[in-house]
Design a protein around this motif. Structure first.
Motif, PDB file in Angstrom:
ATOM      1  N   ILE A 217       4.652   0.843  -1.578  1.00 28.64           N
ATOM      2  CA  ILE A 217       3.485  -0.030  -1.641  1.00 28.64           C
ATOM      3  C   ILE A 217       2.795   0.072  -0.290  1.00 28.64           C
ATOM      4  CG2 ILE A 217       2.651  -2.396  -1.920  1.00 28.64           C
ATOM      5  CD1 ILE A 217       3.945  -1.375  -4.433  1.00 28.64           C
ATOM      6  N   GLU A 218       1.564   0.550  -0.293  1.00 28.12           N
ATOM      7  CA  GLU A 218       0.819   0.696   0.955  1.00 28.12           C
ATOM      8  C   GLU A 218       0.384  -0.677   1.466  1.00 28.12           C
ATOM      9  OE1 GLU A 218       0.310   3.491   2.709  1.00 28.12           O
ATOM     10  OE2 GLU A 218       1.439   4.608   1.225  1.00 28.12           O
TER      11      GLU A 218
ATOM     12  N   GLU B 273       3.244 -13.039   6.690  1.00 24.69           N
ATOM     13  CA  GLU B 273       3.337 -11.900   5.768  1.00 24.69           C
ATOM     14  C   GLU B 273       3.123 -10.586   6.509  1.00 24.69           C
ATOM     15  OE1 GLU B 273       1.819 -14.073   1.656  1.00 24.69           O
ATOM     16  OE2 GLU B 273       0.348 -13.162   3.000  1.00 24.69           O
ATOM     17  N   ILE B 274       2.205 -10.589   7.466  1.00 25.17           N
ATOM     18  CA  ILE B 274       1.958  -9.378   8.262  1.00 25.17           C
ATOM     19  C   ILE B 274       3.209  -9.029   9.065  1.00 25.17           C
ATOM     20  CG2 ILE B 274       0.614  -8.422  10.185  1.00 25.17           C
ATOM     21  CD1 ILE B 274      -1.753 -10.207   9.109  1.00 25.17           C
ATOM     22  N   ARG B 275       3.803 -10.033   9.687  1.00 27.63           N
ATOM     23  CA  ARG B 275       5.020  -9.814  10.483  1.00 27.63           C
ATOM     24  C   ARG B 275       6.162  -9.258   9.638  1.00 27.63           C
ATOM     25  NH1 ARG B 275       4.640 -15.392  13.030  1.00 27.63           N
ATOM     26  NH2 ARG B 275       3.347 -14.991  14.815  1.00 27.63           N
ATOM     27  N   GLN B 276       6.307  -9.772   8.433  1.00 28.83           N
ATOM     28  CA  GLN B 276       7.457  -9.420   7.597  1.00 28.83           C
ATOM     29  C   GLN B 276       7.233  -8.188   6.728  1.00 28.83           C
ATOM     30  OE1 GLN B 276       8.422 -12.917   5.348  1.00 28.83           O
ATOM     31  NE2 GLN B 276       9.095 -14.049   7.151  1.00 28.83           N
TER      32      GLN B 276
ATOM     33  N   LYS C 116      10.944  -6.013   0.514  1.00 30.66           N
ATOM     34  CA  LYS C 116      11.283  -5.112  -0.591  1.00 30.66           C
ATOM     35  C   LYS C 116      10.036  -4.942  -1.461  1.00 30.66           C
ATOM     36  CE  LYS C 116      15.779  -5.040   0.199  1.00 30.66           C
ATOM     37  NZ  LYS C 116      16.259  -4.032   1.053  1.00 30.66           N
ATOM     38  N   ARG C 117      10.042  -3.915  -2.300  1.00 30.40           N
ATOM     39  CA  ARG C 117       8.888  -3.574  -3.133  1.00 30.40           C
ATOM     40  C   ARG C 117       8.347  -4.761  -3.940  1.00 30.40           C
ATOM     41  NH1 ARG C 117       6.967  -1.316  -7.875  1.00 30.40           N
ATOM     42  NH2 ARG C 117       5.573   0.433  -7.519  1.00 30.40           N
ATOM     43  N   PRO C 118       9.204  -5.517  -4.671  1.00 28.22           N
ATOM     44  CA  PRO C 118       8.659  -6.632  -5.462  1.00 28.22           C
ATOM     45  C   PRO C 118       7.961  -7.688  -4.598  1.00 28.22           C
ATOM     46  CG  PRO C 118      10.893  -6.147  -6.155  1.00 28.22           C
ATOM     47  CD  PRO C 118      10.633  -5.344  -4.905  1.00 28.22           C
ATOM     48  N   GLU C 119       8.504  -7.946  -3.430  1.00 27.67           N
ATOM     49  CA  GLU C 119       7.898  -8.918  -2.533  1.00 27.67           C
ATOM     50  C   GLU C 119       6.551  -8.408  -2.006  1.00 27.67           C
ATOM     51  OE1 GLU C 119       9.127 -11.741   1.251  1.00 27.67           O
ATOM     52  OE2 GLU C 119      10.472 -10.137   0.630  1.00 27.67           O
ATOM     53  N   LYS C 120       6.469  -7.117  -1.721  1.00 22.61           N
ATOM     54  CA  LYS C 120       5.200  -6.529  -1.278  1.00 22.61           C
ATOM     55  C   LYS C 120       4.155  -6.633  -2.379  1.00 22.61           C
ATOM     56  CE  LYS C 120       6.801  -3.268   2.207  1.00 22.61           C
ATOM     57  NZ  LYS C 120       6.839  -1.862   2.623  1.00 22.61           N
TER      58      LYS C 120
END
Length: 61
Positions: free
Chosen positions: A5-6, A29-32, A37-41
């Protein structure tokens, strides 16, 4: 479907409170981002897009 995920970053890094007006992500969100993981992104990108839709358009547009 792509595995990666870009980042939604558009190189307009300007904060208004806790929110980047360029990508719609919060500072946290930027920091993390790199450790998500992909689903969170995917959820983060969706939330950021919804936030951007609620922002007024930039001056000059």
């Amino acid at each position: 479907m792509a595995n990666k995920i870009e980042s939604p970053c558009v190189s307009i890094c300007q904060l208004k409170g806790d929110l980047c007006v360029g990508c719609g992500r919060t500072v946290e969100e930027i920091r993390q981002w790199k450790s998500m993981k992909r689903p969170e992104k995917m959820r983060t990108v969706k939330r950021a897009d919804e936030r951007l839709k609620k922002l007024p358009p930039p001056a000059g547009r």
